[in-house]
Design an enzyme around this catalytic site. Sequence first.
Site, short mmCIF file in Angstrom:
data_model
loop_
_atom_site.label_atom_id
_atom_site.label_comp_id
_atom_site.label_asym_id
_atom_site.label_seq_id
_atom_site.Cartn_x
_atom_site.Cartn_y
_atom_site.Cartn_z
N HIS A 122 0.81 -1.22 0.00
CA HIS A 122 0.00 0.00 0.00
C HIS A 122 0.84 1.27 0.00
O HIS A 122 0.32 2.35 -0.27
CB HIS A 122 -0.91 0.01 1.23
CG HIS A 122 -1.65 -1.27 1.43
ND1 HIS A 122 -1.18 -2.28 2.24
CD2 HIS A 122 -2.79 -1.73 0.90
CE1 HIS A 122 -2.02 -3.30 2.22
NE2 HIS A 122 -3.01 -3.00 1.40
N CYS A 126 3.41 -1.15 -4.31
CA CYS A 126 3.06 -1.44 -5.71
C CYS A 126 3.61 -0.32 -6.61
O CYS A 126 3.42 0.86 -6.31
CB CYS A 126 1.54 -1.53 -5.86
SG CYS A 126 1.01 -1.69 -7.58
N GLU A 151 -3.22 3.05 1.73
CA GLU A 151 -2.65 3.65 0.52
C GLU A 151 -2.87 5.17 0.51
O GLU A 151 -1.98 5.93 0.13
CB GLU A 151 -3.28 3.04 -0.74
CG GLU A 151 -2.68 3.64 -2.01
CD GLU A 151 -3.37 3.21 -3.28
OE1 GLU A 151 -3.84 2.05 -3.35
OE2 GLU A 151 -3.45 4.04 -4.21
N SER A 190 -6.18 -9.27 -3.78
CA SER A 190 -5.28 -9.82 -2.76
C SER A 190 -5.68 -11.22 -2.31
O SER A 190 -5.15 -11.73 -1.33
CB SER A 190 -5.23 -8.87 -1.56
OG SER A 190 -6.53 -8.53 -1.14
#
Length: 308
Positions: free
Chosen positions: A74, A96, A126, A266
């Site tokens: 995140h 990511c 995030e 996920s």
Amino acid sequence: MEVYLAQPRGFCAGVVRAIEIVERALEKYGPPVYVRHEIVHNKYVVESLKNKGAIFVEDLSEVPPLSVTVFSAHGVARSVEEEAAVRGLPVLNATCPLVTKVHNQGKRYMSKGRVLVLIGHAGHPEVEGTMGQVPGPVTLVQNVDDVAALTLPADTPVAYITQTTLSVDDTKDIISALQARFTDIQGPDIRDICYATQNRQSAVRDLSKLVDVILVVGATNSSNSNRLREIGTEVGVASYLIADGSELNPEWLKDAKAVGITAGASAPEVLVDDVIEALRRIGPVKVSVLPGREENIEFRLPAELTAG
């Protein structure tokens, strides 16, 4: 009973990379490896990594000196990076790459003097990481009403960025409201929206045309999994979010001739298989995989883990 599997479903490239970083770190450095926050939002994944020697913490103060530390997919705020540096922790960053791209977009817009608006969900890690990465104030908007409530003059130079686990469909009304509200506004190319989120949402819409019930495999704290269930409900199909086959309620299926299954980004495929097995315990099933968009994206691992 007919069972249709959405395509694509489950793990995206960012999740695959994040999990592989923890696994390779355990192999290279040996346990324990410390992970700040759940590496991805899925209990099965987290428990599997715990069994291999990963220790999950919410605060770096819980990490002993010199311990290998992984930042979750995140992303984290700069303050977390700085704390790790001050403490001399060896860090592997599993953020990511698409999230990192959003961070860089935000920094670029702010360096040009624009007021930055982030479209996302308050409290999501995030969003907290993105707001903490940009060197200046960020205004969070979660819906069209938030845009209407902004007190900035209409000619304010504004730019917007988005939480990656929102899709084009999720953000289009908010972006339109921002564009109607401000005369000088910039935003990223629509192709910068997370491909995986968009693909999984499009796939569940296709699935909904064929089935009476949709089962979304994922965690309750997974933003993208919850959104998949919401989409099923919005188009009029009874939709349920379940962690695995143990949570399947036969009552949901008593009038169903066809069941659709998808999975959040996920959620591993082993949990989809577990749900199919749970359906087989109720009665015979015929499983088909829908045609869908193929994903071939792979993200590189940190150099520390690939060096010989």
